[in-house]
Design a protein around this motif. Structure first.
Motif, PDB file in Angstrom:
ATOM      1  N   LEU A 207      11.261  30.608  61.111  1.00 32.47           N
ATOM      2  CA  LEU A 207      11.013  30.010  59.801  1.00 32.47           C
ATOM      3  C   LEU A 207       9.602  30.378  59.360  1.00 32.47           C
ATOM      4  CD1 LEU A 207      12.068  28.215  57.531  1.00 32.47           C
ATOM      5  CD2 LEU A 207      11.137  26.233  58.756  1.00 32.47           C
ATOM      6  N   TRP A 208       9.482  30.987  58.165  1.00 35.62           N
ATOM      7  CA  TRP A 208       8.212  31.446  57.637  1.00 35.62           C
ATOM      8  C   TRP A 208       7.882  30.677  56.364  1.00 35.62           C
ATOM      9  CZ3 TRP A 208       6.307  35.681  60.566  1.00 35.62           C
ATOM     10  CH2 TRP A 208       7.251  36.280  61.406  1.00 35.62           C
ATOM     11  N   GLU A 209       6.621  30.614  56.021  1.00 37.10           N
ATOM     12  CA  GLU A 209       6.184  29.966  54.786  1.00 37.10           C
ATOM     13  C   GLU A 209       5.099  30.820  54.145  1.00 37.10           C
ATOM     14  OE1 GLU A 209       5.634  25.509  54.165  1.00 37.10           O
ATOM     15  OE2 GLU A 209       3.552  26.204  54.229  1.00 37.10           O
ATOM     16  N   CYS A 210       5.333  31.265  52.892  1.00 33.73           N
ATOM     17  CA  CYS A 210       4.369  32.118  52.209  1.00 33.73           C
ATOM     18  C   CYS A 210       3.247  31.291  51.610  1.00 33.73           C
ATOM     19  CB  CYS A 210       5.065  32.951  51.128  1.00 33.73           C
ATOM     20  SG  CYS A 210       5.551  31.991  49.684  1.00 33.73           S
ATOM     21  N   ASP A 211       2.262  31.959  50.991  1.00 31.24           N
ATOM     22  CA  ASP A 211       1.117  31.264  50.412  1.00 31.24           C
ATOM     23  C   ASP A 211       1.524  30.349  49.267  1.00 31.24           C
ATOM     24  OD1 ASP A 211      -0.406  32.607  52.210  1.00 31.24           O
ATOM     25  OD2 ASP A 211      -1.103  34.147  50.821  1.00 31.24           O
ATOM     26  N   ALA A 212       2.655  30.668  48.606  1.00 28.52           N
ATOM     27  CA  ALA A 212       3.123  29.849  47.491  1.00 28.52           C
ATOM     28  C   ALA A 212       3.930  28.643  47.948  1.00 28.52           C
ATOM     29  CB  ALA A 212       3.965  30.694  46.533  1.00 28.52           C
ATOM     30  N   GLY A 213       4.183  28.528  49.256  1.00 26.62           N
ATOM     31  CA  GLY A 213       4.923  27.389  49.774  1.00 26.62           C
ATOM     32  C   GLY A 213       6.404  27.623  49.958  1.00 26.62           C
ATOM     33  N   HIS A 214       6.893  28.844  49.669  1.00 25.70           N
ATOM     34  CA  HIS A 214       8.312  29.143  49.869  1.00 25.70           C
ATOM     35  C   HIS A 214       8.601  29.283  51.357  1.00 25.70           C
ATOM     36  CE1 HIS A 214       7.836  31.061  45.685  1.00 25.70           C
ATOM     37  NE2 HIS A 214       8.412  29.882  45.540  1.00 25.70           N
ATOM     38  N   ARG A 215       9.651  28.638  51.810  1.00 27.99           N
ATOM     39  CA  ARG A 215      10.074  28.756  53.198  1.00 27.99           C
ATOM     40  C   ARG A 215      11.367  29.558  53.258  1.00 27.99           C
ATOM     41  NH1 ARG A 215       8.928  22.893  56.179  1.00 27.99           N
ATOM     42  NH2 ARG A 215       6.662  22.852  55.755  1.00 27.99           N
ATOM     43  N   PHE A 216      11.437  30.462  54.217  1.00 32.44           N
ATOM     44  CA  PHE A 216      12.615  31.306  54.353  1.00 32.44           C
ATOM     45  C   PHE A 216      12.785  31.685  55.811  1.00 32.44           C
ATOM     46  CE2 PHE A 216       8.885  33.746  53.301  1.00 32.44           C
ATOM     47  CZ  PHE A 216       8.900  34.811  54.182  1.00 32.44           C
ATOM     48  N   VAL A 217      14.019  31.994  56.177  1.00 30.44           N
ATOM     49  CA  VAL A 217      14.364  32.352  57.547  1.00 30.44           C
ATOM     50  C   VAL A 217      14.533  33.863  57.631  1.00 30.44           C
ATOM     51  CG1 VAL A 217      16.079  32.085  59.379  1.00 30.44           C
ATOM     52  CG2 VAL A 217      15.468  30.127  57.947  1.00 30.44           C
TER      53      VAL A 217
ATOM     54  N   GLN B 268      11.124  40.914  58.868  1.00 32.57           N
ATOM     55  CA  GLN B 268       9.793  40.701  58.305  1.00 32.57           C
ATOM     56  C   GLN B 268       8.922  41.949  58.410  1.00 32.57           C
ATOM     57  OE1 GLN B 268       9.627  38.435  56.115  1.00 32.57           O
ATOM     58  NE2 GLN B 268       7.906  37.259  56.896  1.00 32.57           N
ATOM     59  N   ARG B 269       8.996  42.634  59.540  1.00 31.32           N
ATOM     60  CA  ARG B 269       8.145  43.815  59.718  1.00 31.32           C
ATOM     61  C   ARG B 269       8.550  44.961  58.812  1.00 31.32           C
ATOM     62  NH1 ARG B 269       8.479  46.242  64.441  1.00 31.32           N
ATOM     63  NH2 ARG B 269      10.328  45.148  65.174  1.00 31.32           N
ATOM     64  N   SER B 270       9.791  44.977  58.336  1.00 31.52           N
ATOM     65  CA  SER B 270      10.249  46.052  57.453  1.00 31.52           C
ATOM     66  C   SER B 270      10.309  45.616  56.004  1.00 31.52           C
ATOM     67  CB  SER B 270      11.637  46.529  57.886  1.00 31.52           C
ATOM     68  OG  SER B 270      12.573  45.477  57.806  1.00 31.52           O
ATOM     69  N   ARG B 271       9.784  44.431  55.674  1.00 33.75           N
ATOM     70  CA  ARG B 271       9.947  43.898  54.329  1.00 33.75           C
ATOM     71  C   ARG B 271       9.040  44.527  53.276  1.00 33.75           C
ATOM     72  NH1 ARG B 271      12.835  39.548  53.158  1.00 33.75           N
ATOM     73  NH2 ARG B 271      12.686  38.636  55.227  1.00 33.75           N
ATOM     74  N   PRO B 272       7.826  45.050  53.570  1.00 28.39           N
ATOM     75  CA  PRO B 272       6.945  45.540  52.495  1.00 28.39           C
ATOM     76  C   PRO B 272       7.569  46.571  51.589  1.00 28.39           C
ATOM     77  CG  PRO B 272       5.721  45.362  54.519  1.00 28.39           C
ATOM     78  CD  PRO B 272       7.149  45.094  54.870  1.00 28.39           C
ATOM     79  N   GLY B 273       8.384  47.490  52.127  1.00 32.18           N
ATOM     80  CA  GLY B 273       9.023  48.485  51.264  1.00 32.18           C
ATOM     81  C   GLY B 273       8.015  49.360  50.552  1.00 32.18           C
ATOM     82  N   GLY B 274       8.233  49.619  49.252  1.00 33.30           N
ATOM     83  CA  GLY B 274       7.372  50.527  48.505  1.00 33.30           C
ATOM     84  C   GLY B 274       6.444  49.816  47.563  1.00 33.30           C
ATOM     85  N   THR B 275       6.111  48.565  47.839  1.00 37.51           N
ATOM     86  CA  THR B 275       5.257  47.813  46.929  1.00 37.51           C
ATOM     87  C   THR B 275       3.992  47.352  47.633  1.00 37.51           C
ATOM     88  OG1 THR B 275       5.135  45.872  45.484  1.00 37.51           O
ATOM     89  CG2 THR B 275       6.422  45.640  47.468  1.00 37.51           C
ATOM     90  N   ARG B 276       2.977  47.063  46.865  1.00 39.50           N
ATOM     91  CA  ARG B 276       1.710  46.624  47.432  1.00 39.50           C
ATOM     92  C   ARG B 276       1.477  45.126  47.210  1.00 39.50           C
ATOM     93  NH1 ARG B 276      -1.900  51.269  47.820  1.00 39.50           N
ATOM     94  NH2 ARG B 276      -0.818  53.113  47.146  1.00 39.50           N
TER      95      ARG B 276
END
Length: 355
Positions: A63-73, A79-87
């Motif tokens: 379970l992760w929580e981003c800086d905006a408070g969104h929680r997702f599994v 997670q390690r492959s999530r960045p894709g082609g965006t910064r």
């Protein structure tokens, strides 16, 4: 098969026969390359298990929580492959990423030469279902399967179309120009409008004028990402009598839509490229899929007869046989680079260019 963190931890305790199967800090080096993931991981949300106790390849739902408070599994691999082609930072959070790039709203058009979605009509397209008023491009973007005949009509004049079909329904398809360059699906609008292959168009502006393996000045090369690259180039110029004015190397196979790559520092006399890598302001550079892109770039350079020396800063680990780790640009780093150049091409050859 992935399982919950409680089940995964209990199973590992049983299989290893220990209360703590993975001590804290066991996988710290692997996770240090992803500072944004460290920020999003909270042990109190994951049965008290610290991130450095989780193997990066473990099939476990965390379970992760981003800086905006969104929680997702998500699993560590997801997670390690999530960045894709965006910064963007939001690339590490699916909820933020979806909000940052909302779906395009198609507005009706009144022009007789346009579909209601706004795409131009093409007489080459075959009418399919009178009850479906969507154009071919909309159907393609919506992910629907097209027939073999419909796919052929989408190809640009003179291009080669490869289609595999099963029971009359296309499963996969790809386009190639006359020179064999693959035309990616992202360029489908270029194909529909009959424009040239993007690889050929870019190569005609520079790469076609030089042979594979030659260095040259390219109009497509991006500007330096930080002040560190020019500073390192200046220090090397003070120590070696070489031409550092080129910014591109011609390669044999396309690197995305170009037949060239753009190392930070190009030394044509030694046929060595130097890259200066950091994780960047948001910790997204040279990690995840971007690391895979770096590896592909290095393979293309080596196939063209070049070698690559990457200066890996911060927590980035070496990915090539000649890479160096450093904390920043310094005289000591330049000495280490010159030693590495001697190891690659020989001290006598490198010594001939020393000032």
């Amino acid at each position: 098969m992935a399982e919950s963190v409680e089940q995964w931890w209990a199973r590992r305790q049983w299989s290893k026969g220990e209360e703590t199967p993975y001590p804290i800090g066991r996988y710290r080096t692997d996770w240090e390359r992803y500072p944004m993931l460290i920020r999003q991981y909270h042990p109190d949300l994951n049965h008290g298990i610290v991130l450095s106790q989780v193997p990066p390849a473990a099939e476990v739902y965390l379970l992760w929580e981003c800086d905006a408070g969104h929680r997702f599994v998500a699993t560590p691999e997801e997670q390690r492959s999530r960045p894709g082609g965006t910064r963007r930072r939001s690339a590490w959070c699916p909820a933020c990423a979806e909000g940052a790039a909302p779906r395009r709203i198609r507005m009706p058009q009144q022009d007789d030469g346009m579909h209601v979605c706004g795409h131009a009509r093409d007489p080459r397209r075959i009418e399919h279902d009178p009850g479906d008023d969507r154009c071919f491009l909309c159907r393609r973007l919506d992910g629907e399967r097209l027939t073999r005949e419909e796919l052929v009509t989408l190809a640009a004049p003179g291009s080669r179309v490869a289609v595999s079909a099963e029971n009359g329904t296309a499963r996969t398809h790809s386009w190639q120009c006359d020179r064999g360059h693959p035309v990616y699906e992202a360029s489908i609008e270029r194909i529909l409008s009959g424009r040239r292959c993007p690889v050929c168009r870019h190569a005609a502006a520079g790469a076609d004028a030089v042979a594979v393996g030659d260095a040259f000045v390219s109009r497509w090369a991006p500007t330096p990402a930080s002040a560190a690259e020019p500073a390192l180039k200046q220090r090397i110029a003070e120590r070696l009598d070489v031409d550092l004015g080129n910014n591109a190397v011609r390669v044999a196979r396309p690197f995305f839509s170009h037949l060239e790559v753009w190392p930070d520092i190009v030394i044509p006399e030694l046929r060595i490229a130097i890259e200066y890598d950091t994780t960047g302001r948001h910790g997204l550079e040279h990690v995840g899929r971007r690391e895979a892109t770096d590896r592909k770039k290095d393979r293309l350079l080596r196939a063209a007869g070049w070698e690559v020396v990457r200066i890996r800063c911060g927590k980035l680990q070496p990915i090539g046989p000649w890479d160096l780790t450093a904390g920043g640009v310094s005289a000591v780093l330049v000495d280490r680079i010159l030693e590495r150049l001697g190891e690659i091409r020989g001290e006598l050859i490198v010594g001939a260019y020393r000032r």
